[in-house]
Design a protein around this motif. Structure first.
Motif, PDB file in Angstrom:
ATOM      1  N   GLY A  93       0.804  -1.207   0.000  1.00  0.00           N
ATOM      2  CA  GLY A  93       0.000   0.000   0.000  1.00  0.00           C
ATOM      3  C   GLY A  93       0.838   1.258   0.000  1.00  0.00           C
ATOM      4  N   THR A  94       0.337   2.303   0.653  1.00  0.00           N
ATOM      5  CA  THR A  94       0.992   3.606   0.641  1.00  0.00           C
ATOM      6  C   THR A  94       1.940   3.779   1.834  1.00  0.00           C
ATOM      7  N   ASP A  95       2.161   2.735   2.591  1.00  0.00           N
ATOM      8  CA  ASP A  95       3.001   2.773   3.779  1.00  0.00           C
ATOM      9  C   ASP A  95       2.365   3.592   4.912  1.00  0.00           C
ATOM     10  N   ARG A  96       1.076   3.842   4.795  1.00  0.00           N
ATOM     11  CA  ARG A  96       0.351   4.613   5.801  1.00  0.00           C
ATOM     12  C   ARG A  96      -0.163   3.689   6.898  1.00  0.00           C
ATOM     13  N   LYS A  97      -0.005   4.110   8.154  1.00  0.00           N
ATOM     14  CA  LYS A  97      -0.459   3.305   9.282  1.00  0.00           C
ATOM     15  C   LYS A  97      -1.902   3.635   9.639  1.00  0.00           C
ATOM     16  N   PHE A  98      -2.623   2.599   9.994  1.00  0.00           N
ATOM     17  CA  PHE A  98      -4.013   2.733  10.405  1.00  0.00           C
ATOM     18  C   PHE A  98      -4.179   2.202  11.828  1.00  0.00           C
ATOM     19  N   ASN A  99      -5.171   2.734  12.531  1.00  0.00           N
ATOM     20  CA  ASN A  99      -5.466   2.303  13.904  1.00  0.00           C
ATOM     21  C   ASN A  99      -6.916   1.845  14.010  1.00  0.00           C
ATOM     22  N   GLY A 100      -7.138   0.929  14.916  1.00  0.00           N
ATOM     23  CA  GLY A 100      -8.494   0.457  15.112  1.00  0.00           C
ATOM     24  C   GLY A 100      -8.662  -0.193  16.478  1.00  0.00           C
ATOM     25  N   LYS A 101      -9.850  -0.738  16.696  1.00  0.00           N
ATOM     26  CA  LYS A 101     -10.151  -1.371  17.983  1.00  0.00           C
ATOM     27  C   LYS A 101     -10.795  -2.734  17.778  1.00  0.00           C
ATOM     28  N   ILE A 102     -10.625  -3.580  18.773  1.00  0.00           N
ATOM     29  CA  ILE A 102     -11.247  -4.905  18.811  1.00  0.00           C
ATOM     30  C   ILE A 102     -12.056  -4.979  20.099  1.00  0.00           C
ATOM     31  N   LYS A 103     -13.347  -5.259  19.985  1.00  0.00           N
ATOM     32  CA  LYS A 103     -14.209  -5.363  21.164  1.00  0.00           C
ATOM     33  C   LYS A 103     -14.648  -6.807  21.376  1.00  0.00           C
ATOM     34  N   VAL A 104     -14.534  -7.254  22.636  1.00  0.00           N
ATOM     35  CA  VAL A 104     -15.029  -8.577  23.043  1.00  0.00           C
ATOM     36  C   VAL A 104     -15.982  -8.331  24.214  1.00  0.00           C
ATOM     37  N   PRO A 105     -17.281  -8.201  23.948  1.00  0.00           N
ATOM     38  CA  PRO A 105     -18.214  -7.768  25.000  1.00  0.00           C
ATOM     39  C   PRO A 105     -18.763  -8.873  25.899  1.00  0.00           C
ATOM     40  N   ASN A 106     -18.402 -10.119  25.633  1.00  0.00           N
ATOM     41  CA  ASN A 106     -19.095 -11.186  26.368  1.00  0.00           C
ATOM     42  C   ASN A 106     -18.191 -12.366  26.689  1.00  0.00           C
ATOM     43  N   LEU A 107     -16.983 -12.102  27.159  1.00  0.00           N
ATOM     44  CA  LEU A 107     -16.108 -13.196  27.567  1.00  0.00           C
ATOM     45  C   LEU A 107     -16.579 -13.716  28.918  1.00  0.00           C
ATOM     46  N   SER A 108     -17.143 -14.917  28.940  1.00  0.00           N
ATOM     47  CA  SER A 108     -17.633 -15.502  30.187  1.00  0.00           C
ATOM     48  C   SER A 108     -17.621 -17.013  30.077  1.00  0.00           C
ATOM     49  N   GLU A 109     -17.783 -17.675  31.227  1.00  0.00           N
ATOM     50  CA  GLU A 109     -17.808 -19.141  31.231  1.00  0.00           C
ATOM     51  C   GLU A 109     -19.041 -19.681  30.515  1.00  0.00           C
ATOM     52  N   GLU A 110     -19.998 -18.798  30.220  1.00  0.00           N
ATOM     53  CA  GLU A 110     -21.207 -19.198  29.510  1.00  0.00           C
ATOM     54  C   GLU A 110     -20.925 -19.469  28.038  1.00  0.00           C
ATOM     55  N   ASN A 111     -19.908 -18.809  27.474  1.00  0.00           N
ATOM     56  CA  ASN A 111     -19.635 -18.896  26.041  1.00  0.00           C
ATOM     57  C   ASN A 111     -18.310 -19.573  25.766  1.00  0.00           C
ATOM     58  N   ASP A 112     -18.317 -20.504  24.839  1.00  0.00           N
ATOM     59  CA  ASP A 112     -17.069 -21.104  24.388  1.00  0.00           C
ATOM     60  C   ASP A 112     -16.270 -20.058  23.616  1.00  0.00           C
ATOM     61  N   VAL A 113     -14.945 -20.162  23.663  1.00  0.00           N
ATOM     62  CA  VAL A 113     -14.091 -19.187  22.975  1.00  0.00           C
ATOM     63  C   VAL A 113     -14.431 -19.117  21.487  1.00  0.00           C
ATOM     64  N   SER A 114     -14.753 -20.251  20.900  1.00  0.00           N
ATOM     65  CA  SER A 114     -15.058 -20.291  19.467  1.00  0.00           C
ATOM     66  C   SER A 114     -16.348 -19.553  19.129  1.00  0.00           C
ATOM     67  N   GLU A 115     -17.197 -19.277  20.141  1.00  0.00           N
ATOM     68  CA  GLU A 115     -18.485 -18.632  19.911  1.00  0.00           C
ATOM     69  C   GLU A 115     -18.473 -17.148  20.252  1.00  0.00           C
ATOM     70  N   LEU A 116     -17.332 -16.621  20.671  1.00  0.00           N
ATOM     71  CA  LEU A 116     -17.271 -15.231  21.117  1.00  0.00           C
ATOM     72  C   LEU A 116     -17.621 -14.246  20.006  1.00  0.00           C
ATOM     73  N   ASP A 117     -18.312 -13.200  20.393  1.00  0.00           N
ATOM     74  CA  ASP A 117     -18.617 -12.098  19.483  1.00  0.00           C
ATOM     75  C   ASP A 117     -17.434 -11.146  19.494  1.00  0.00           C
ATOM     76  N   ILE A 118     -16.661 -11.125  18.432  1.00  0.00           N
ATOM     77  CA  ILE A 118     -15.476 -10.265  18.323  1.00  0.00           C
ATOM     78  C   ILE A 118     -15.745  -9.214  17.261  1.00  0.00           C
ATOM     79  N   GLN A 119     -15.744  -7.950  17.687  1.00  0.00           N
ATOM     80  CA  GLN A 119     -16.090  -6.838  16.795  1.00  0.00           C
ATOM     81  C   GLN A 119     -14.832  -6.034  16.468  1.00  0.00           C
ATOM     82  N   ILE A 120     -14.583  -5.821  15.181  1.00  0.00           N
ATOM     83  CA  ILE A 120     -13.373  -5.118  14.738  1.00  0.00           C
ATOM     84  C   ILE A 120     -13.762  -3.839  13.998  1.00  0.00           C
ATOM     85  N   SER A 121     -13.078  -2.751  14.352  1.00  0.00           N
ATOM     86  CA  SER A 121     -13.334  -1.469  13.694  1.00  0.00           C
ATOM     87  C   SER A 121     -12.012  -0.807  13.323  1.00  0.00           C
ATOM     88  N   VAL A 122     -12.057   0.125  12.378  1.00  0.00           N
ATOM     89  CA  VAL A 122     -10.877   0.896  11.983  1.00  0.00           C
ATOM     90  C   VAL A 122     -11.247   2.380  12.020  1.00  0.00           C
TER      91      VAL A 122
END
Length: 342
Positions: free
Chosen positions: A96-125
């Motif tokens: 690309g243009t060698d330009r750096k981008f920033n973003g966030k990753i949200k994990v709103p529901n890490l608990s013993e109720e949910n298996d890791v494979s089922e986690l809702d992982i939200q990614i934004s830039v």
């Protein structure tokens, strides 16, 4: 019948160096919150994301809100954790243009109720131009796998590293490798803890014929121990064997058994009394009964008197059976409150 501390082997200190929690009988609990926060921050500090298309790094943890604990009861470890995470990431395209981008990753529901494979992982830039959106897609494809892998390490560490020393060897034993560990969310395919329901009487807008009933139970514990078992989220999670929502204050709400039982607290007197508005999900919409639980500590046991007012008549027998099966019997089994010695 023996009094507390007189002849009951749970209260006799065996000859052992530590002389504590003999046979792992008593409920012990460790706050895993501070350890968890540090471990999660460590796992996401400058983590490289494998990609042939971009240079991507999860830089750090921006937010880690929640709680965690590990509890031992009768040689069983029970884990509770519930976290809301926000991670920071940065990256650039290799072609690309060698330009750096920033973003966030949200994990709103890490608990013993949910298996890791089922986690809702939200990614934004932050900048959603052509390059930014492409990086976001790459993070969706490869970054999620890294997040899941690191969170699996946290859970494994909580159960193996943090909990070391909570299970003590019995007299004559040198280790406790065979001790069973449990999470509060059992395999739902194997164990169904939902109450038994009468399938009739779901109509709304009708006058409801109701009944009142009383139950009396004896528990081999102190009044405060019984009160704690009904109001501490870790202990309620242990005997209901599922995810629990619980706010034990006046006006605070609760949900048990997947939301099949819900209500709010009207009165809480530690070690003495619990009053709450309580309903089954299948009852006519908006209809609550009033449950009053009086706790009376006797010389060698605790007596519990439950009175429930406003139970739909068609549900009376089912409600009585469910209190016995899913509350009293389950509590006695989980905490040893039903074991009496003569």
């Amino acid at each position: 019948m023996a009094k507390w501390g007189e002849g009951d082997p749970r209260w006799i200190v065996e000859e052992r160096p530590d002389a504590t929690n003999v046979n792992n009988w008593h409920w012990t609990e460790k706050n895993a919150g501070p350890w968890s926060q540090e471990r999660i921050k460590e796992l996401f500090q400058d983590q490289k994301v494998d990609s042939d298309e971009a240079e991507l790094t999860i830089k750090e943890v921006e937010k880690v809100d929640g709680e965690a604990s590990a509890s031992n009861r009768k040689g069983k470890l029970i884990f509770f954790y519930e976290w809301d995470l926000v991670l920071k990431w940065e990256g650039k395209l290799k072609n690309g243009t060698d330009r750096k981008f920033n973003g966030k990753i949200k994990v709103p529901n890490l608990s013993e109720e949910n298996d890791v494979s089922e986690l809702d992982i939200q990614i934004s830039v932050k900048d959603e131009d052509e390059e930014g959106l492409k990086l976001k897609q790459i993070m969706h494809k490869t970054g999620k796998d890294l997040v899941r892998s690191q969170l699996a390490k946290y859970i494994s560490g909580l159960k193996e590293e943090f909990s070391k020393g909570m299970i003590l060897p019995k007299k004559g034993e040198t280790k406790a490798d065979s001790v069973k560990t449990l999470t509060s969310g059992f395999n739902k395919a194997k164990i169904n803890m939902e109450p038994i329901f009468n399938k009739e009487n779901k109509q709304t807008g009708l006058k409801i014929d109701t009944k009142t009933f009383k139950q009396t139970q004896k528990f081999q514990c102190t009044a405060q121990e019984f009160y704690d078992a009904m109001t501490r989220i870790e202990m309620v999670t242990a005997f209901t064997r599922g995810h629990v929502k619980l706010d034990p204050v006046k006006g605070g709400r609760f949900e048990l058994f997947g939301g099949n039982i819900s209500g709010k607290f009207d009165e809480l007197v530690p070690g003495k009394k619990i009053v709450k508005q309580w309903r089954y999900k299948q009852w006519p919409e908006g209809h609550f009964s009033t449950v009053t639980i009086r706790i009376e500590q006797k010389n060698d046991h605790t007596e519990v008197i439950l009175e429930q007012v406003g139970v739909p008549s068609a549900e009376l027998d089912v409600t009585k059976d469910n209190w016995q099966r899913y509350y009293w019997d389950s509590m006695k089994q989980a905490f040893g409150f039903g074991v009496f010695f003569t």
